[in-house]
Design a protein around this motif. Structure first.
Motif, PDB file in Angstrom:
ATOM      1  N   LYS A  84     -48.823  14.505 -30.458  1.00  0.00           N
ATOM      2  CA  LYS A  84     -50.068  13.754 -30.191  1.00  0.00           C
ATOM      3  C   LYS A  84     -50.918  14.910 -29.028  1.00  0.00           C
ATOM      4  O   LYS A  84     -50.089  14.999 -28.006  1.00  0.00           O
ATOM      5  CB  LYS A  84     -50.193  12.587 -29.718  1.00  0.00           C
ATOM      6  N   GLU A  86     -53.626  15.488 -26.167  1.00  0.00           N
ATOM      7  CA  GLU A  86     -54.666  14.962 -25.183  1.00  0.00           C
ATOM      8  C   GLU A  86     -55.061  15.849 -24.209  1.00  0.00           C
ATOM      9  O   GLU A  86     -54.355  17.144 -24.210  1.00  0.00           O
ATOM     10  CB  GLU A  86     -54.159  13.866 -24.671  1.00  0.00           C
ATOM     11  N   LYS A  98     -60.074  11.493 -19.729  1.00  0.00           N
ATOM     12  CA  LYS A  98     -58.960  11.837 -20.537  1.00  0.00           C
ATOM     13  C   LYS A  98     -59.847  11.710 -21.933  1.00  0.00           C
ATOM     14  O   LYS A  98     -60.705  10.700 -22.270  1.00  0.00           O
ATOM     15  CB  LYS A  98     -57.885  10.600 -20.590  1.00  0.00           C
ATOM     16  N   TYR A  99     -59.306  12.373 -22.722  1.00  0.00           N
ATOM     17  CA  TYR A  99     -59.633  12.684 -24.151  1.00  0.00           C
ATOM     18  C   TYR A  99     -58.566  12.806 -25.175  1.00  0.00           C
ATOM     19  O   TYR A  99     -57.571  13.628 -24.814  1.00  0.00           O
ATOM     20  CB  TYR A  99     -60.839  13.818 -24.465  1.00  0.00           C
ATOM     21  N   GLU A 100     -58.440  12.110 -26.107  1.00  0.00           N
ATOM     22  CA  GLU A 100     -57.421  12.280 -27.178  1.00  0.00           C
ATOM     23  C   GLU A 100     -58.068  12.668 -28.568  1.00  0.00           C
ATOM     24  O   GLU A 100     -59.043  12.328 -29.013  1.00  0.00           O
ATOM     25  CB  GLU A 100     -56.920  10.866 -27.438  1.00  0.00           C
TER      26      GLU A 100
END
Length: 272
Positions: A84, A86, A98-100
């Motif tokens: 994953k 981020e 924060k960015y996913e």
């Protein structure tokens, strides 16, 4: 009078420049402290059961704004699933954000395979999603682009990879649900144009939803042609080389028959 203004201008400049330098040093110091704090927060996270854990971080200034970003990968361990992705980036006042990247679902290489493309408007992040995994026999690769203007990330576009048309083919996605590992699938076609049909056979590998142990039965050859590849799609093209039809694997990977080695070999781009 002119000399007075000139002298005054120099004096003001001397006063302002040290303040500007001092302000920049203070700003850089605050950013460094903010980055250290975020890195400490990440490394001190408690791992939750069956939740992706922090597996890798990188500190890189991706858009050359003199503020480094923290690139994050999270994993479930082993090779079951892709990481994953981020990012932690910082505002003009060094506040963390924060960015996913939710649409980077199948980027197996993690941040190492993400391409950063600079534009006049900002930065485009480009990566390929390759759907892989246990019994995932659907052939799909798509390119996902995100846009970063220095203040926020936004989804930009998604492009589905196109396939070369084949005149005959077999696909793992066409197999019946009850297909088990080792069961053979056949493709019958006259690929050497001698008016006799050859038999291409492949087993199914459920771990990756792909074909394996593929070979070609040719009537005029004593031994089968063994093919060391693992496609989700194997097709026959109209193109002919050395009297044999060219094969296509997955989307556009081409293989030609080499009479010297008596085997199918991968074609190199611009080899003609």
């Amino acid at each position: 009078m002119f000399n007075s203004f000139f002298t005054l201008g120099i004096g003001i400049s001397l006063l302002i420049n040290p303040l500007k330098v001092k302000s920049e040093e203070l700003s850089n110091s605050l950013c460094e402290e903010s980055i250290r704090r975020e890195l400490n927060n990440l490394t001190s996270e408690k791992q939750e059961f069956r939740k992706p854990f922090l597996s890798k971080t990188q500190l890189i200034d991706i858009n050359n704004d003199q503020k480094k970003e923290i690139l994050i990968e999270r994993s479930l361990g082993g090779n079951c699933c892709p990481p994953k992705l981020e990012i932690v980036y910082f505002t003009s006042k060094c506040y963390p954000r924060k960015y996913e990247f939710s649409k980077y679902e199948w980027v197996w290489g993690g941040w190492e395979v993400v391409d950063f493309k600079k534009t006049n408007q900002g930065l485009i992040l480009c990566a390929d999603n390759s759907l892989e995994g246990f019994d995932n026999n659907k052939l799909e690769v798509n390119t996902v682009n995100y846009f970063f203007d220095g203040k926020s990330f936004n989804f930009h576009s998604k492009i589905i990879k196109k396939e070369i048309d084949a005149i005959s083919e077999i696909r793992t996605s066409d197999l019946k649900i009850d297909t088990t590992y080792g069961k053979q699938t056949f493709l019958v076609y006259d690929i050497n144009n001698d008016q006799k049909k050859e038999i291409i056979s492949c087993n199914y590998w459920d771990r990756w939803g792909r074909f394996t142990n593929c070979s070609i039965k040719v009537q005029d050859l004593d031994e089968d042609i063994k093919m060391n590849f693992y496609p989700k799609r194997l097709g026959i093209l109209k193109e002919i080389r050395n009297g044999w039809n060219i094969l296509v694997l997955d989307h556009d990977e081409k293989y030609f028959y080499n009479p010297l080695t008596k085997n199918y070999e991968k074609m190199i781009s611009n080899s003609f």
